[in-house]
Scaffold this active site. Sequence first.
Site, PDB file in Angstrom:
ATOM      1  CB  CYS A  88      -0.526   2.408   4.077  1.00 13.03           C
ATOM      2  SG  CYS A  88      -2.114   1.899   3.435  1.00 13.03           S
ATOM      3  CG  ASP A  89       3.315   0.949   4.471  1.00 16.92           C
ATOM      4  OD1 ASP A  89       2.824   1.465   5.494  1.00 16.92           O
ATOM      5  OD2 ASP A  89       3.190  -0.254   4.199  1.00 16.92           O
ATOM      6  CB  CYS A 109      -0.923  -0.032   1.222  1.00 15.04           C
ATOM      7  SG  CYS A 109      -1.941   1.447   1.406  1.00 15.04           S
TER       8      CYS A 109
HETATM    9  C1  LIG Z   1       0.095  -3.988   5.883  1.00 13.03           C
HETATM   10  C2  LIG Z   1      -1.017  -2.977   5.734  1.00 13.03           C
HETATM   11  C3  LIG Z   1      -0.820  -1.695   6.189  1.00 13.03           C
HETATM   12  C4  LIG Z   1      -1.825  -0.752   6.068  1.00 13.03           C
HETATM   13  N1  LIG Z   1      -1.609   0.511   6.546  1.00 13.03           N
HETATM   14  C5  LIG Z   1      -2.606   1.420   6.495  1.00 13.03           C
HETATM   15  C6  LIG Z   1      -2.413   2.728   7.021  1.00 13.03           C
HETATM   16  O1  LIG Z   1      -1.336   3.071   7.515  1.00 13.03           O
HETATM   17  N2  LIG Z   1      -3.461   3.577   6.964  1.00 13.03           N
HETATM   18  C7  LIG Z   1      -4.663   3.245   6.393  1.00 13.03           C
HETATM   19  O2  LIG Z   1      -5.589   4.061   6.398  1.00 13.03           O
HETATM   20  N3  LIG Z   1      -4.861   2.020   5.879  1.00 13.03           N
HETATM   21  C8  LIG Z   1      -3.865   1.112   5.911  1.00 13.03           C
HETATM   22  N4  LIG Z   1      -4.055  -0.132   5.365  1.00 13.03           N
HETATM   23  C9  LIG Z   1      -5.343  -0.425   4.719  1.00 13.03           C
HETATM   24  C10 LIG Z   1      -6.386  -0.728   5.784  1.00 13.03           C
HETATM   25  O3  LIG Z   1      -5.890  -1.698   6.654  1.00 13.03           O
HETATM   26  C11 LIG Z   1      -7.683  -1.182   5.139  1.00 13.03           C
HETATM   27  O4  LIG Z   1      -8.127  -0.215   4.229  1.00 13.03           O
HETATM   28  C12 LIG Z   1      -8.756  -1.405   6.203  1.00 13.03           C
HETATM   29  O5  LIG Z   1      -8.311  -2.307   7.182  1.00 13.03           O
HETATM   30  C13 LIG Z   1     -10.041  -1.917   5.572  1.00 13.03           C
HETATM   31  O6  LIG Z   1     -10.948  -2.139   6.592  1.00 13.03           O
HETATM   32  P1  LIG Z   1     -12.176  -3.142   6.439  1.00 13.03           P
HETATM   33  O7  LIG Z   1     -12.887  -3.085   7.734  1.00 13.03           O
HETATM   34  O8  LIG Z   1     -12.895  -2.860   5.195  1.00 13.03           O
HETATM   35  O9  LIG Z   1     -11.521  -4.577   6.207  1.00 13.03           O
HETATM   36  P2  LIG Z   1     -10.348  -5.393   6.934  1.00 13.03           P
HETATM   37  O10 LIG Z   1      -9.509  -4.568   7.813  1.00 13.03           O
HETATM   38  O11 LIG Z   1      -9.701  -6.142   5.826  1.00 13.03           O
HETATM   39  O12 LIG Z   1     -11.149  -6.423   7.850  1.00 13.03           O
HETATM   40  C14 LIG Z   1     -11.887  -7.456   7.264  1.00 13.03           C
HETATM   41  C15 LIG Z   1     -12.447  -8.297   8.380  1.00 13.03           C
HETATM   42  O13 LIG Z   1     -13.351  -9.238   7.824  1.00 13.03           O
HETATM   43  C16 LIG Z   1     -13.141 -10.495   8.444  1.00 13.03           C
HETATM   44  N5  LIG Z   1     -13.681 -11.507   7.544  1.00 13.03           N
HETATM   45  C17 LIG Z   1     -13.376 -11.786   6.256  1.00 13.03           C
HETATM   46  N6  LIG Z   1     -14.128 -12.804   5.793  1.00 13.03           N
HETATM   47  C18 LIG Z   1     -14.924 -13.185   6.828  1.00 13.03           C
HETATM   48  C19 LIG Z   1     -15.917 -14.192   6.981  1.00 13.03           C
HETATM   49  N7  LIG Z   1     -16.241 -15.008   5.993  1.00 13.03           N
HETATM   50  N8  LIG Z   1     -16.527 -14.293   8.188  1.00 13.03           N
HETATM   51  C20 LIG Z   1     -16.227 -13.471   9.211  1.00 13.03           C
HETATM   52  N9  LIG Z   1     -15.295 -12.483   9.101  1.00 13.03           N
HETATM   53  C21 LIG Z   1     -14.658 -12.363   7.934  1.00 13.03           C
HETATM   54  C22 LIG Z   1     -11.645 -10.540   8.685  1.00 13.03           C
HETATM   55  O14 LIG Z   1     -11.305 -11.506   9.664  1.00 13.03           O
HETATM   56  C23 LIG Z   1     -11.419  -9.108   9.159  1.00 13.03           C
HETATM   57  O15 LIG Z   1     -11.712  -9.008  10.520  1.00 13.03           O
HETATM   58  C24 LIG Z   1      -3.061  -1.097   5.465  1.00 13.03           C
HETATM   59  C25 LIG Z   1      -3.260  -2.391   4.999  1.00 13.03           C
HETATM   60  C26 LIG Z   1      -2.249  -3.331   5.130  1.00 13.03           C
HETATM   61  C27 LIG Z   1      -2.467  -4.740   4.627  1.00 13.03           C
END
Ligand SMILES: Cc1cc2nc3c(=O)[nH]c(=O)nc-3n(C[C@H](O)[C@H](O)[C@H](O)COP(=O)(O)OP(=O)(O)OC[C@H]3O[C@@H](n4cnc5c(N)ncnc54)[C@H](O)[C@@H]3O)c2cc1C
Length: 303
Positions: free
Chosen positions: A134-135, A131
């Site tokens: 992010c980084d 990302c």
């Molecule tokens: C290494 C890394 C660093 C990042 N750094 C940043 C940053 O510095 N700043 C920033 O703004 N963003 C950052 N991001 C991006 C950010 O993490 C994502 O945009 C954000 O987490 C998305 O949130 P979300 O709730 O949509 O999904 P996610 O955080 O992906 O959460 C998805 C959830 O769904 C659950 N899930 C999936 N399938 C199922 C299922 N079938 N049943 C039950 N649960 C399920 C998973 O277990 C998880 O809990 C980073 C991402 C990564 C990978």
Amino acid sequence: MNDVTIIGSGPAGLTAAIYLARASFTPVIYAGLQPGGQLTITTEVENFPGFKDGILGPTLMADMQAQAERFGAKIVYDVITKVDFSKKPFMLWADKTLIESKAVIIATGATARDLGTSAEKKFGGRGISYCATCDGPFYKGKKVGVVGGGDSALEEACYLSNLCSEVILIHRRQEFRASPIMVQRAKSKSNIKIMTPFTLGDALEEKGQFKGIKAKNTATQEVIDVPLDGLFIAVGHTPNSEIFAPFIEVDAQGYISTHDHVKTRVPGVFAAGDVADPLFKQAVTAAGMGCQAALAVQKFLEH
Ligand SMILES: Cc1cc2nc3c(=O)[nH]c(=O)nc-3n(C[C@H](O)[C@H](O)[C@H](O)COP(=O)(O)OP(=O)(O)OC[C@H]3O[C@@H](n4cnc5c(N)ncnc54)[C@H](O)[C@@H]3O)c2cc1C
């Protein structure tokens, strides 16, 4: 019977839970295989508002969960394996356990695709990132690589070229899949150097620190060392929408299609966060969508 079941415990799911729990709807959150979501695998998060010195990803997510639980949200550490949204109440299964729910928020995120290299296994999160937004700022004035040939790789390369001294764009084919305008934009940047057709080999390292990558020219088979301070893999994301796709609309890449912000085509089923966001994929945008979904659920349940 749950009033509302939230699938996913990242920023989208937990923000929705905070809003719904405060409004006395007692949301039940299924945390999935990655409780806390993607931010639990990163270190410093510097762009989530409210933390002027930054905050560790796992701490931010643990605090979000505690905030939701403080108002009565219930977390279940299980994975939703099957759903049926064809009739009401909606039915969800965590393996053999049936859950019935009046409303559902899908917040299952999108998984960044990797290349499956040994370099990623060793240096993912410690020199190799998925990302740029992010980084990228951690690599100001430094030399980085970007891997990929689609629009998002070229966009990340252009974004990084404004921060970094040099960007090496590495692609395994001679031609880019990205739109011609994006290719033109990247080529017009004096500090973006294009390396094609190259695939990645082992990481270069010094005292356990990432120092670059070996790259093989697939036309000549020549292997060269590419010294880098950081490497960004930009080969796309896979939205975690597979089990829902038979009931709701998804786009060609699998992102959930929504209307009125967070509504899917099934009334009572809402989608928030990266699973419904092919564009931004940030913690704060996911949290914002989680808030919208919670407010939409409240309206749906009240009517
Ligand atoms: C290494 C890394 C660093 C990042 N750094 C940043 C940053 O510095 N700043 C920033 O703004 N963003 C950052 N991001 C991006 C950010 O993490 C994502 O945009 C954000 O987490 C998305 O949130 P979300 O709730 O949509 O999904 P996610 O955080 O992906 O959460 C998805 C959830 O769904 C659950 N899930 C999936 N399938 C199922 C299922 N079938 N049943 C039950 N649960 C399920 C998973 O277990 C998880 O809990 C980073 C991402 C990564 C990978």
